[in-house]
Design an enzyme around this catalytic site. Structure first.
Site, PDB file in Angstrom:
ATOM      1  N   SER A  76     -17.207  -6.437  -4.872  1.00 22.29           N
ATOM      2  CA  SER A  76     -18.459  -7.157  -5.060  1.00 22.29           C
ATOM      3  C   SER A  76     -19.349  -7.151  -3.821  1.00 22.29           C
ATOM      4  CB  SER A  76     -18.185  -8.603  -5.481  1.00 22.29           C
ATOM      5  OG  SER A  76     -17.436  -9.280  -4.478  1.00 22.29           O
ATOM      6  N   PHE A 100     -10.955  -5.425  -6.402  1.00 24.47           N
ATOM      7  CA  PHE A 100     -11.113  -6.240  -5.198  1.00 24.47           C
ATOM      8  C   PHE A 100     -10.809  -5.351  -3.983  1.00 24.47           C
ATOM      9  CE2 PHE A 100      -9.475  -8.835  -8.665  1.00 24.47           C
ATOM     10  CZ  PHE A 100     -10.466  -9.797  -8.804  1.00 24.47           C
ATOM     11  N   ASP A 109      -5.797  -7.193  -6.291  1.00 23.41           N
ATOM     12  CA  ASP A 109      -5.537  -7.920  -5.043  1.00 23.41           C
ATOM     13  C   ASP A 109      -6.719  -8.837  -4.744  1.00 23.41           C
ATOM     14  OD1 ASP A 109      -4.396  -8.755  -2.664  1.00 23.41           O
ATOM     15  OD2 ASP A 109      -5.170  -7.055  -1.517  1.00 23.41           O
ATOM     16  N   ARG A 136       0.840  -1.205   0.000  1.00 23.16           N
ATOM     17  CA  ARG A 136       0.000   0.000   0.000  1.00 23.16           C
ATOM     18  C   ARG A 136       0.875   1.254   0.000  1.00 23.16           C
ATOM     19  NH1 ARG A 136      -3.727  -3.442   3.200  1.00 23.16           N
ATOM     20  NH2 ARG A 136      -2.579  -3.033   5.121  1.00 23.16           N
ATOM     21  N   CYS A 184      -2.633 -14.451  -3.249  1.00 23.29           N
ATOM     22  CA  CYS A 184      -2.473 -14.871  -1.845  1.00 23.29           C
ATOM     23  C   CYS A 184      -2.722 -16.368  -1.698  1.00 23.29           C
ATOM     24  CB  CYS A 184      -3.415 -14.077  -0.935  1.00 23.29           C
ATOM     25  SG  CYS A 184      -5.172 -14.326  -1.282  1.00 23.29           S
TER      26      CYS A 184
END
Length: 392
Positions: A251, A228, A296, A212, A336
């Site tokens: 979402s 995301f 991400d 970030r 991830c």
């Protein structure tokens, strides 16, 4: 100390001696010696020599998780020693007071298999992911208040690993009193609301702190896509870095509502649009283009048999992202998924670049911050990987 003794088959002690924290069931000479899930066991080589202590499970592929190769009790003093070493590693994160949230224990990476401890100011969130961690949980809970200033220790022990070990989800306050929610934390001098009870994982994705910060460095004057978005941390960093415009796509309507609250908390005035939609659908349908894109996603490969389907998902994601990238755009893309290696992940981007005709330069490989260490002997602990690339 009188514990069940597990003997390894000949030549199977090498991995333990080299520091790998897992012993698989097939390496055991006498697996029948394990009688209860999570019990502490003594580990010996085939010649009877001492190898260490760990916790065991009679019905799991990972039969033993090694806690120590020394002759020492797994008591409160042991946990205090481990916590002291872990806290010293994290001290640079906390120096200056600009960050109040960090990971204190990262399982095997901090030589405490099955335990994850995240600190949010004076609230601590614990995950006990294995039967051994579940059995030793009371010892950890007694030790934590002696190491960090804590108002509450809250448990968020959920997920597939626990189910594989025959454990039900466990959530609730283990020590102290739950503070009013959401919590306000500080990260690199930016502020965020965190809900440790209903948020994903332990409430905030602490592993992306450094990435970030990188986004903030790259964002000045750019149109930014935060895909995301979850609760909008990457978007906040982009705006703080001087982005011209930010679009966040998420979402979950509930998570998306929190993005605006993060914006208000940091008193940001950058133009910002929140779109509640599936990211794949958005990328296929939008005509908008960006010169900084952050991808991400949640784990697209949760189990090894899903690798083929995951390959297609990452390829599709990269293909559509490259089609929405302006010339000389920056792209930060992440996986991830533990089962996805960095070369495999990079190959999906390589294929996407070929089909879109874009020239993609890899500038940096990315990963979590140093409050998420892994053991050199345990590559399975490296789950978050990413690439910073420039798109021509």
């Amino acid at each position: 100390m009188d514990f069940p003794v597990l003997r390894l088959k000949p030549t199977r002690e090498r991995a333990v001696k080299q520091g790998h924290p897992w012993i698989f069931a097939g390496a055991l000479e006498n697996p029948e010696a394990i009688t209860e899930p999570g019990e502490v066991v003594e580990i010996r080589a085939s010649d009877g020599s001492f190898l260490g202590y760990g916790t065991a499970h009679p019905r799991c592929t990972i039969a033993v998780r090694v806690f120590t190769r020394e002759r020492e009790a797994l008591d409160e003093d042991f946990f205090l020693r481990r916590l002291a070493v872990a806290f010293k590693l994290r001290e640079p994160v906390l120096r200056g007071g600009q960050t109040t949230a960090y990971r204190l224990l990262n399982g095997e990476g901090d030589c405490l298999p099955g335990f994850v401890v995240d600190v949010y100011g004076d609230a601590v969130v614990v995950q006990c992911l294995t039967a051994g961690a579940e059995r030793l949980k009371p010892v950890l809970v007694r030790a934590l208040p002696k190491m960090v200033e804590v108002r509450c220790i809250y448990e968020r022990s959920t997920g597939a690993v626990r189910r594989e070990e025959g454990l039900q989800d466990a959530e609730g306050c283990l020590w102290g009193e739950l503070p009013p929610l959401p919590l306000a934390i500080r990260e690199n001098d930016l502020r965020f609301w965190v809900d440790i009870v209903t948020g994903q994982k332990t409430g905030f994705f602490l592993d992306q702190r450094d990435n970030r910060a990188l986004t903030r460095e790259l964002a000045f004057g750019r149109d930014v896509l935060n895909a995301f978005a979850y609760t909008g941390a990457f978007a906040v960093y982009a705006a703080a870095g001087g982005a011209r415009r930010v679009v966040s796509v998420e979402s979950s309507r509930r998570a998306a509502t929190l993005i605006g609250q993060q914006w208000e908390l940091n008193q940001l005035s950058t133009e910002h649009e929140v779109i509640v939609e599936d990211v794949f659908t958005y990328l296929r349908n939008t005509s908008d283009t960006f010169d900084l894109l952050v991808l991400d996603p949640p784990a697209l490969v949760k189990r090894r048999p899903e690798l083929s389907r995951g390959t297609r998902a990452y390829y599709d994601l990269h293909t559509w992202a490259l089609r929405r990238a302006k010339p000389e755009a920056w792209l930060l893309t992440f996986s991830c998924s533990q089962h996805v290696t960095l070369p495999w992940f990079a190959h999906t981007l390589e294929r996407a670049a070929a089909v879109t005709g874009r020239v993609v330069q890899v500038v940096r490989t990315l990963g979590p911050g140093f409050d998420h260490p892994t053991l050199i002997s345990h590559p399975e602990g490296s789950y978050l990987k990413g690439l910073l690339v420039r798109v021509q």
